[in-house]
Design an enzyme around this catalytic site. Structure first.
Site, PDB file in Angstrom:
ATOM      1  N   ARG A   1      40.296  33.760  27.549  1.00  0.00           N
ATOM      2  CA  ARG A   1      38.752  33.775  27.546  1.00  0.00           C
ATOM      3  C   ARG A   1      38.715  32.382  26.946  1.00  0.00           C
ATOM      4  NH1 ARG A   1      34.145  33.619  29.859  1.00  0.00           N
ATOM      5  NH2 ARG A   1      32.470  34.935  29.087  1.00  0.00           N
TER       6      ARG A   1
ATOM      7  N   GLU B   1      42.116  39.570  36.504  1.00  0.00           N
ATOM      8  CA  GLU B   1      43.310  38.740  36.394  1.00  0.00           C
ATOM      9  C   GLU B   1      44.306  40.013  35.883  1.00  0.00           C
ATOM     10  OE1 GLU B   1      42.045  34.174  35.435  1.00  0.00           O
ATOM     11  OE2 GLU B   1      43.188  35.325  33.929  1.00  0.00           O
TER      12      GLU B   1
END
Length: 633
Positions: free
Chosen positions: A18, A85
């Protein structure tokens, strides 16, 4: 023998993260460390090309990576893109052997696993957006749970630089372990790999285990070893496959050079100086004892090689696996490897042998009569090297050419048989060599009991000799018979013709001996096993001239000369079923005890030379209806 080779990976590492949490700190430092170690990595901000669609490109990058590093940070689960992902990464872990390494950056694994803290809040929002029971959310939750169960690193108050160094070191070590080349489209290997994986007990890291792959030359031991290595090497901290140790030592390399290669493969980047074998042993003991390693030593032939390259279990860390590939079973036994951990590599089964031959012998539009194919299969007996050599020779040939080739199979395979097996024969002691030649020329397929009896009568030591041949993979025991592969027979017969003209098994050669056209000074054995009866004119004194002859066996040989036959005095085994009625006798009596087998013959009496029981160790005159006189034994 089956499986296609794995695709070469485009990237070493895929980074999942992130950005707002780690891009300007942990991630940038990790990138720098990967770059400095020349480790290729995929990161969306660097690898995307203009015009790429984000999702397909990222999904493909995951599939084309060897490792995936997932950096679980406080806001990782807030991104549906990160979760997609993650789900893809865990899918590739199962389906494509992707190695997944989680890093818990200022979060605890239990938060990720059970949806606590920020992960609980973020997943609750996704449930609100997509529905609590939606497939997407369930998939994400499972991926979070499974990934958090994996072994990885947790970074809270630890020194960031040290942790990055450890991560990069682990990846670097495994990237330096590349798969070795192995032939594509292997046939019949899948079940063997399953059996070997079971023998290796890869799930246990408590001990060091050594196993052996044993079998004759050309049977596929090295190919199987290569496939096994490629199948499991990623499970170890370091690995090495030393190809053909015996051949390497025949060239410029010595054992110290092989030790250096071994250490270099397992410890990439370490510059260790191996000045001699003793120094090499010390370096291996001091540097490998704490590492889980995979070591394969191919074609080892004597104890000194094992002592220098894998001398002791204590050299290696817990969970290590050492695999020896050899033709010599006793070498493994002497290394204290239990028989349960010696894997015998056997010939291909008939269906696999057929597929293997077809792969080498036929193009897509080739069609050959099945009976011709079956003759090649029968000759090869599932031996892969024989099948490959004959298949390549017969490739793209017509049926007429196949028929012609089948009549000269021995000539086609002669060079390969010598190149493959001569050194195995040369390494035998004299007793085992003589027994090997006898079995090759005369007794392949005969009962072991009969062969041992004949050999014993001729002053060999068959008990240990046959055992050595079995251990050296030159002879096999099947249903109480002794068998030898055709390629080994060809090598042995060529050795007789070139170096040891002491044995005779062909009818034309026997006729040349009788006519005086063949030198017989060294002849010690004549064994004629003819497929159908043949009339031969044997002069009464023709055999007595063969002064060194110890063994004479004639089956389906009918003497057209009407008269007794004199035998050489050194003869120790005389076998002539269905022989003529004339009394065989020694020119001056046997020098030592002899054994006679004249069963089913028309003999009428036995010479009084045999009245001394010490001169006749055993006899077989069963089913001789014309026999009217026997000496008093």
């Amino acid at each position: 023998m089956a499986s296609s080779s794995k695709c070469k990976k485009k990237y070493d590492v895929f980074l999942s993260f992130r950005g707002t949490d780690v891009r300007n700190n942990f991630l940038s430092h990790l990138e720098t460390a990967l770059y400095q170690k020349n480790i290729s990595y995929y990161i969306d901000s660097k690898e995307m090309r203009k015009g790429d669609q984000i999702r397909p490109a990222l999904m493909k990058a995951i599939e084309e990576s060897q490792f995936a590093i997932i950096i679980f940070s406080e806001n990782y689960a807030s991104s549906s893109w990160c979760l997609e992902e993650l789900a893809k990464i865990m899918e590739c872990k199962t389906q494509k052997d992707l190695i997944v390494l989680p890093v818990f950056y200022k979060v605890e694994p239990r938060e990720v696993r059970w949806g606590r803290g920020s992960y609980g809040r973020d997943m609750a929002k996704h449930e609100s957006d997509f529905g609590k029971d939606s497939h997407k959310v369930k998939r994400w939750k499972k991926a979070l749970f499974d990934a958090s169960e994996l072994s990885g690193w947790t970074l809270n108050d630890e020194v960031e630089a040290e942790l990055i160094k450890e991560i990069v070191s682990k990846i670097s070590m495994q990237i330096d372990q590349r798969p070795v080349h192995v032939a594509e489209h292997l046939i019949g290997i899948h079940l063997r790999l399953i059996e070997l994986n079971s023998m290796l007990k890869l799930g246990s890291d408590e001990d060091v285990r050594m196993i052996g792959l044993w079998g004759p030359g050309g049977i596929g031991k090295t190919t199987l070893g290569l496939a096994l290595y490629n199948n499991i090497y990623r499970q170890f901290e370091g690995s090495c496959f030393l190809v053909d140790v015996c051949k390497a030592l025949e060239g410029p390399k010595d054992l110290a050079a092989l030790q250096k290669q071994l250490l270099s493969d397992i410890l990439p980047g370490r510059r260790l100086v191996v000045s001699n074998v003793h120094k090499g042993i010390s370096l291996m003991q001091n540097n490998l004892y704490h590492k889980k390693v995979l070591l394969v030593l191919d074609n080892v032939t004597d104890r000194s090689q094992l002592d220098a390259l894998a001398g002791n279990l204590e050299w290696f860390g817990a969970g290590s696996r050492i695999i020896f590939i050899t033709r010599d079973k006793h070498l493994l036994i002497s290394r204290r490897i239990d028989e349960d951990y010696i894997y015998e590599v056997k010939p291909l089964k008939k269906c696999d042998a057929f597929d293997f031959l077809c792969r080498h012998a036929f193009s897509s539009n080739n069609s050959i009569r099945r009976d011709l194919v079956d003759k090649v299969l029968h000759y090869a007996k599932g031996h892969p090297l024989t099948l490959k050599e004959l298949g390549c020779y017969l490739y793209h040939r017509s049926e007429c050419e196949w028929e012609s080739s089948l009549r000269i199979l021995a000539t086609i395979l002669k060079k390969t048989s010598i190149d493959t097996f001569k050194w195995s024969y040369d390494g035998l002691d004299d007793n085992a060599k003589e027994i090997c030649l006898d079995i090759a020329c005369f007794f392949t397929g005969y009962s072991k009991e009969y062969i041992m009896k004949v050999l014993d009568s001729c002053d060999f030591e068959p008990t240990i000799g046959v055992k050595v041949l079995v251990e050296k993979s030159l002879v096999t025991e099947e249903r109480e018979t002794l068998q030898m592969c055709n390629m080994i027979q060809l090598m042995a017969m060529d050795s007789i013709r070139q170096e040891h003209p002491s044995r005779l098994w062909l009818l034309d050669d026997f006729r040349n001996v009788l006519s005086g056209h063949l030198v017989t000074d060294a002849l010690e054995s004549i064994v004629l096993i003819l497929p159908k009866p043949e009339k031969i004119n044997i002069d009464p004194n023709a055999l007595s001239k063969l002064r060194r002859l110890k063994k004479l066996i004639m089956n389906n040989v009918h003497n057209s000369f009407q008269g007794p036959i004199n035998l050489p005095n050194k003869l120790k085994w005389f076998e002539w079923p269905q022989c003529c009625p004339w009394i065989p006798a020694f020119s001056s009596g046997p020098e030592e005890s002899a054994q006679l087998d004249l069963h089913e013959s028309n003999i009428q009496a036995l010479s009084k030379q045999f009245e001394d029981s010490k001169k006749l160790e055993s006899n077989n005159f069963s089913e001789c209806p014309s026999l009217v006189y026997m000496p008093n034994f």
